[in-house]
Design a protein around this motif. Sequence first.
Motif, PDB file in Angstrom:
ATOM      1  N   VAL A 224       0.853  -1.174   0.000  1.00  0.00           N
ATOM      2  CA  VAL A 224       0.000   0.000   0.000  1.00  0.00           C
ATOM      3  C   VAL A 224       0.900   1.240   0.000  1.00  0.00           C
ATOM      4  N   GLY A 225       1.131   1.785  -1.167  1.00  0.00           N
ATOM      5  CA  GLY A 225       1.994   2.971  -1.261  1.00  0.00           C
ATOM      6  C   GLY A 225       3.407   2.716  -0.816  1.00  0.00           C
ATOM      7  N   PRO A 226       4.130   1.787  -1.448  1.00  0.00           N
ATOM      8  CA  PRO A 226       5.506   1.511  -1.013  1.00  0.00           C
ATOM      9  C   PRO A 226       6.401   2.725  -1.227  1.00  0.00           C
ATOM     10  N   ILE A 227       7.383   2.860  -0.363  1.00  0.00           N
ATOM     11  CA  ILE A 227       8.332   3.970  -0.428  1.00  0.00           C
ATOM     12  C   ILE A 227       9.683   3.412  -0.848  1.00  0.00           C
ATOM     13  N   THR A 228      10.121   3.804  -2.030  1.00  0.00           N
ATOM     14  CA  THR A 228      11.431   3.383  -2.503  1.00  0.00           C
ATOM     15  C   THR A 228      12.511   4.287  -1.927  1.00  0.00           C
ATOM     16  N   ALA A 229      13.756   3.853  -2.095  1.00  0.00           N
ATOM     17  CA  ALA A 229      14.870   4.652  -1.589  1.00  0.00           C
ATOM     18  C   ALA A 229      14.949   6.003  -2.307  1.00  0.00           C
ATOM     19  N   SER A 230      14.720   5.991  -3.614  1.00  0.00           N
ATOM     20  CA  SER A 230      14.765   7.244  -4.366  1.00  0.00           C
ATOM     21  C   SER A 230      13.662   8.195  -3.925  1.00  0.00           C
TER      22      SER A 230
ATOM     23  N   ARG B  42      14.036  11.878  -2.235  1.00  0.00           N
ATOM     24  CA  ARG B  42      13.387  13.077  -2.771  1.00  0.00           C
ATOM     25  C   ARG B  42      12.615  13.807  -1.684  1.00  0.00           C
ATOM     26  N   ARG B  43      11.993  13.071  -0.790  1.00  0.00           N
ATOM     27  CA  ARG B  43      11.277  13.708   0.319  1.00  0.00           C
ATOM     28  C   ARG B  43      12.244  14.457   1.235  1.00  0.00           C
ATOM     29  N   LEU B  44      13.366  13.842   1.514  1.00  0.00           N
ATOM     30  CA  LEU B  44      14.356  14.512   2.357  1.00  0.00           C
ATOM     31  C   LEU B  44      14.909  15.754   1.665  1.00  0.00           C
ATOM     32  N   ARG B  45      15.136  15.663   0.366  1.00  0.00           N
ATOM     33  CA  ARG B  45      15.588  16.832  -0.374  1.00  0.00           C
ATOM     34  C   ARG B  45      14.541  17.936  -0.354  1.00  0.00           C
ATOM     35  N   HIS B  46      13.264  17.563  -0.440  1.00  0.00           N
ATOM     36  CA  HIS B  46      12.202  18.571  -0.394  1.00  0.00           C
ATOM     37  C   HIS B  46      12.203  19.284   0.951  1.00  0.00           C
ATOM     38  N   ALA B  47      12.390  18.527   2.037  1.00  0.00           N
ATOM     39  CA  ALA B  47      12.459  19.155   3.359  1.00  0.00           C
ATOM     40  C   ALA B  47      13.659  20.096   3.452  1.00  0.00           C
ATOM     41  N   PHE B  48      14.781  19.698   2.869  1.00  0.00           N
ATOM     42  CA  PHE B  48      15.955  20.569   2.847  1.00  0.00           C
ATOM     43  C   PHE B  48      15.650  21.859   2.093  1.00  0.00           C
ATOM     44  N   ASP B  49      14.994  21.759   0.947  1.00  0.00           N
ATOM     45  CA  ASP B  49      14.674  22.947   0.159  1.00  0.00           C
ATOM     46  C   ASP B  49      13.732  23.880   0.916  1.00  0.00           C
ATOM     47  N   VAL B  50      12.743  23.310   1.589  1.00  0.00           N
ATOM     48  CA  VAL B  50      11.792  24.141   2.331  1.00  0.00           C
ATOM     49  C   VAL B  50      12.484  24.858   3.476  1.00  0.00           C
ATOM     50  N   ARG B  51      13.353  24.171   4.181  1.00  0.00           N
ATOM     51  CA  ARG B  51      14.045  24.803   5.307  1.00  0.00           C
ATOM     52  C   ARG B  51      15.054  25.840   4.829  1.00  0.00           C
ATOM     53  N   LEU B  52      15.684  25.594   3.677  1.00  0.00           N
ATOM     54  CA  LEU B  52      16.549  26.618   3.099  1.00  0.00           C
ATOM     55  C   LEU B  52      15.732  27.835   2.684  1.00  0.00           C
TER      56      LEU B  52
ATOM     57  N   LEU C 231      21.996   8.281   3.476  1.00  0.00           N
ATOM     58  CA  LEU C 231      22.952   7.824   2.474  1.00  0.00           C
ATOM     59  C   LEU C 231      24.037   6.959   3.093  1.00  0.00           C
ATOM     60  N   ASP C 232      24.321   7.151   4.377  1.00  0.00           N
ATOM     61  CA  ASP C 232      25.310   6.298   5.034  1.00  0.00           C
ATOM     62  C   ASP C 232      24.792   4.873   5.201  1.00  0.00           C
ATOM     63  N   GLU C 233      23.479   4.732   5.384  1.00  0.00           N
ATOM     64  CA  GLU C 233      22.917   3.389   5.516  1.00  0.00           C
ATOM     65  C   GLU C 233      23.079   2.581   4.234  1.00  0.00           C
ATOM     66  N   ARG C 234      22.698   3.212   3.105  1.00  0.00           N
ATOM     67  CA  ARG C 234      22.821   2.515   1.825  1.00  0.00           C
ATOM     68  C   ARG C 234      22.640   3.529   0.713  1.00  0.00           C
ATOM     69  N   ALA C 235      23.601   3.630  -0.181  1.00  0.00           N
ATOM     70  CA  ALA C 235      23.516   4.590  -1.274  1.00  0.00           C
ATOM     71  C   ALA C 235      22.390   4.206  -2.227  1.00  0.00           C
ATOM     72  N   VAL C 236      21.681   5.220  -2.750  1.00  0.00           N
ATOM     73  CA  VAL C 236      20.578   4.967  -3.679  1.00  0.00           C
ATOM     74  C   VAL C 236      21.122   4.550  -5.037  1.00  0.00           C
TER      75      VAL C 236
END
Length: 752
Positions: free
Chosen positions: A166-172, A176-186, A228-233
């Motif tokens: 049900v709505g699986p979340i891939t690494a990519s 992208r979600r983490l990058r979006h949070a970075f952009d919003v906070r910037l 990214l330290d856990e596992r590179a995409v």
Amino acid sequence: MVARTTTSLWDRFAAFDPGLVRLTSAMRAVLGTAAALAVLTALRAPETALVVGGFTAMTTSLAVSDLHPRNQLITLGLGVPLSLASLAAGAALTPYPTAAKLVFLVVIYLAVQARRFGPRGLGLGIFGFMAFLLSQFTQARADRLPELGASVLVAFGAVTAVWYCVGPITASRALRRLRHAFDVRLHDVLRDTAAMVATGRDVDTRSRSLQDRLDTLHASVLLIEDFLDERAVDEDTEALLPHLSRVEVAAQRLAVLTVRAVRTPAARNDLAGRTARQRLARRIRALRHQPTGGTTCAAERCAEGYEGGPANRPTGSALVLDCFPAVDELTEALRVLGPRDRPAGRRTPPRKPASPTFGALPRRDTDTASLKRGATRQAFQVTAASALAIAGGHLLSPHLWYWAVAASWVVFIKNESTGEVLLQSLRRLAGTVLGVVFGYGLAALVGGDGPGLLILLLLCMFGMFYTPSQAYWAVTFFITGTLGMLLALMDTFSTHVLLLRVQETALGVSCGILAAVLVLPTTVRRASDEELVGFLRVLDRLLRAVAAGSTDTKTPTSWVRAAHDLDQALESFRKACLPLTHPLNPQRRRRHRACHLLELLEASAYHARSLAATAERLPAGHVPECAARLTAAADRAHETVTHLIRVTGHRPESAPQTARPTVIRALALLSEEQRVSRNWPSPEHRLLLHINRLDATLTALVRALDPLASDPDRTTVAPSESVDIPLPHGPVQAAAVSCAVLADRCERAQAR
């Protein structure tokens, strides 16, 4: 208008929960539990099996803390046999209460020892502990093991189906979600910076708000690096780390220069200065469109505000004019980083792997020896606390003693010192008391309405997982509310049971505090000193890497990784001294000193981060004289770190009675550093600048740790280059003077 409002709300949501990690965990917990209960209800399972299935489904979201989807699946798979084995052992020993309690203590010891293996070990320990606790809670018997085991399997199957079907979340997608949070906070950082520049009023209040924005931006960068330290995409994600670090450092530098420029009275009152500040504010506002949009139109709007170089910039205060090159640097960093959905053809090729010389700096949370010592010590503490909780809880209630054991177990999770355990215990007790009142009110309001109670239970469960872990009292509040709804569904809800819950929790946290004080105790002072030494050792490795890299042009760079290790060590120190810096700490002198140490370390981390970002972009060929000066500066900073480690390890237990230091935030501290040069410095100049200011900050840290200690056996400024002028803010400006001399020599060498 509606679409814009929806996008803005979603951006606020993403900024509050970077990568939607907590939302995903909460939705998985609720949907997984609901799915497990629905399947078991359809199979006409008894009430005990429903409780086992629902509780197991909820535990999966509590135990699995990995960021990468594949690592989550591995932990989930390992949790299935462990939960079955622990549940079977508890059910087999239920007829023998004394043996069950003794085996429970063994399970607790092994579960805490598993924390030496990092987050996955912590999660597996939670699986084993919760399964045995569940067997005692339900009074499971061996003859009912088949249906209980089937309930556990159904729960894990339902959770797996929800997580990955049900709505699986891939690494990519997660990245992208983490990058979006970075952009919003910037975006928030740039908005506050532009507002400060445009108004020029309430500088202190706005700088504190900007400091909070920078802290949240830094937290999002750490989260991406942990992911990214856990596992590179893919192979291109290695290049993402230096680009993110470059953007963060550029944004921090712009904030520092902005605060320095705006807080100067001449810059606020001069007409030319006001004009320059208005143009600077327009530049920053135009820059806000670049990180979040990533579109051609946004890039064009940003380019429209480009000043085109020093000749086209307005006249005004030198401090204000210094901000324009900082905006240009941030613009270039964002251009290199690119939008989140960058086409494959535009990706930056990954850098070569670092050599063993200084490319493999061990991270603090993966230090095997340290984890083993901490896990063994805490295993004895938790086992002793649980033994006391079992004895006392059995006296309070022979059937609900496990509540006290659960409380004594929880207060030790991710806590090391006695002060941390005490703080966690107070939060646990406060959340339990408030949750009992809340649960009683909701249960009385709903009455015996089964569907209503189930909906409220799922809502409380959602709040339990969505609430940030920093607000642990709120997490406990929702846990107690969930328990109240569960008791109401099982027709065992009463005022006596809720009061007993408070008593058992108070007993459990008291046993935890007692064990933390008596069994291999670790004071806050000792824990914070250990983390401080760890921070200094990582910094020392970074400085030695600078000295080695300045003379070896073929050495591959891993500066950003080293700076990330330093940031992790700083977060460990911040957590270790949290009992001292907490607003409720009655010892105000110690609180101010701990805050002062923390702000100095934050300033040091800023210069180290800037040093790493600058070194990543250093050209292949160094000017020989600059390389020698860089090595000399790194050696002097290394001597300061060595002296600081010695001071930290041998300072007296009782601090001398000196004046309480004035506590300011790191952004204000950095903005007080004296301006060096009107010209924008070269990369070599920047390296020397940050190393010298880092050395000066560490010298101030020596004085802060032991005000009666003498300075290191050398001065920050070389004797032949020292300038005897009165400087109001101590050694930081002295470092700036020496840095200016070194920079002039480098510039002369480059001109030859």
